[in-house]
Design an enzyme around this catalytic site. Structure first.
Site, PDB file in Angstrom:
ATOM      1  N   GLU A  36       0.840  -1.192   0.000  1.00 31.76           N
ATOM      2  CA  GLU A  36       0.000   0.000   0.000  1.00 31.76           C
ATOM      3  C   GLU A  36       0.878   1.247   0.000  1.00 31.76           C
ATOM      4  O   GLU A  36       2.039   1.209   0.399  1.00 31.76           O
ATOM      5  CB  GLU A  36      -0.928   0.012   1.229  1.00 31.76           C
ATOM      6  N   TYR A  79      -9.458  -5.682   5.723  1.00 30.46           N
ATOM      7  CA  TYR A  79      -8.676  -4.440   5.723  1.00 30.46           C
ATOM      8  C   TYR A  79      -7.397  -4.592   4.896  1.00 30.46           C
ATOM      9  O   TYR A  79      -6.932  -3.627   4.276  1.00 30.46           O
ATOM     10  CB  TYR A  79      -8.330  -4.059   7.163  1.00 30.46           C
TER      11      TYR A  79
END
Length: 283
Positions: A36, A79
């Site tokens: 990410e 998540y």
């Protein structure tokens, strides 16, 4: 303070340059992670271990990572797959085991080779044996005696919905009134938890393993009055359970009231617990 131990963990591993290569050990049951970028590059991941491990061990497994216990594993897995900040991945290792299927797997191991489990992991063997014995007793146990007046009164009391305040105190000073036998009988039912008292940390840890249960606290005659753990009784009744053993945590269960019954040879000490909370049932 005991070391933090857990099976489920979340991690964030910051890096610059090429993506770090992660080499999982056999202690890892499952992991999912992705690259990410939110201001900087990092790996966001979730790990399920084969057994409870300490934070220190997890840091050895993932040097430089920020690690936290994952209190909601399914949400943690979701998540780690969010698309908003994803650059690459997600990648997976192993097979995730849900809590229910994990129990079935353990029981299958126990049934296939109890003696082998006894040698490899005596603690796990005892837990599986306890589960099997409890199941057998629940299937075979019946109450074959006429109810005494106090037992009938108690049953009528717990047939009502529990409130957020009342603690039921079954008082019989002489012994032989059937308190312990009835406490054990009640707690053979699903959704009930039995304890004979003890240290506050031990009681709260044991209850925190299934903190939605109604409670029977069967105080032995040998217990001195000053050793009654009123704080444990009130924590359970107030639905705020503070467990400081092995995995320190606070469990909040507001709005889910439970019956709390104390079976005892003496009356409650009203200097240590509010008198208006107590409903006395005399044997």
């Amino acid at each position: 303070m005991p070391s933090i131990r857990a099976t489920h963990w979340c991690f964030t591993l910051n890096f610059s340059g090429s993506i770090p290569e992660i080499n999982w050990t056999a202690d890892v049951q499952y992991s999912i992670w992705q690259h990410e970028r939110v201001g900087h590059d990092h790996l966001q991941g979730y790990i399920q271990m084969n057994k409870h491990v300490t934070l220190k061990k997890m840091k050895e497994l993932l040097p430089g990572a920020h690690l936290e216990m994952a209190k909601a594993p399914k949400k943690a897995i979701e998540y780690c797959q969010k698309k908003e900040s994803a650059i690459a991945g997600p990648w997976e290792y192993g097979t995730w085991i849900s809590s229910g299927s994990h129990k079935r797997k353990l029981m299958e191991r126990f049934e296939d080779g109890p003696e082998e489990m006894k040698l490899e992991d005596p603690g796990l063997y005892r837990r599986c044996l306890s589960r099997v014995q409890m199941k057998k007793i629940r299937e075979s146990c019946t109450w074959n005696f006429d109810l005494r007046p106090w037992q009938d009164e108690l049953l009528k009391t717990i047939e009502q919905e529990p409130d957020d305040r009342t603690i039921i105190w079954v008082y019989g000073p002489h012994g032989g009134e059937g308190k312990s036998a009835f406490a054990k009988y009640l707690t053979l039912k699903e959704g009930w938890w039995y304890t004979a008292g003890g240290k506050a940390t031990d009681m709260l840890y044991s209850y925190s393993l299934d903190p939605t249960c109604h409670v029977c606290i069967d105080i032995p005659r040998c217990t001195r009055e000053e050793y009654i753990n009123y704080s444990v009784i009130e924590q359970i009744k107030n639905r705020v359970i503070i467990n400081t053993k092995y995995e320190p945590c606070t469990i909040r269960d507001d709005g889910h009231n439970v019956h709390v019954i104390v079976f005892c040879n003496f009356l409650p000490d009203v200097t240590r617990i509010s008198e208006d909370r107590i409903k006395i049932i005399n044997c």
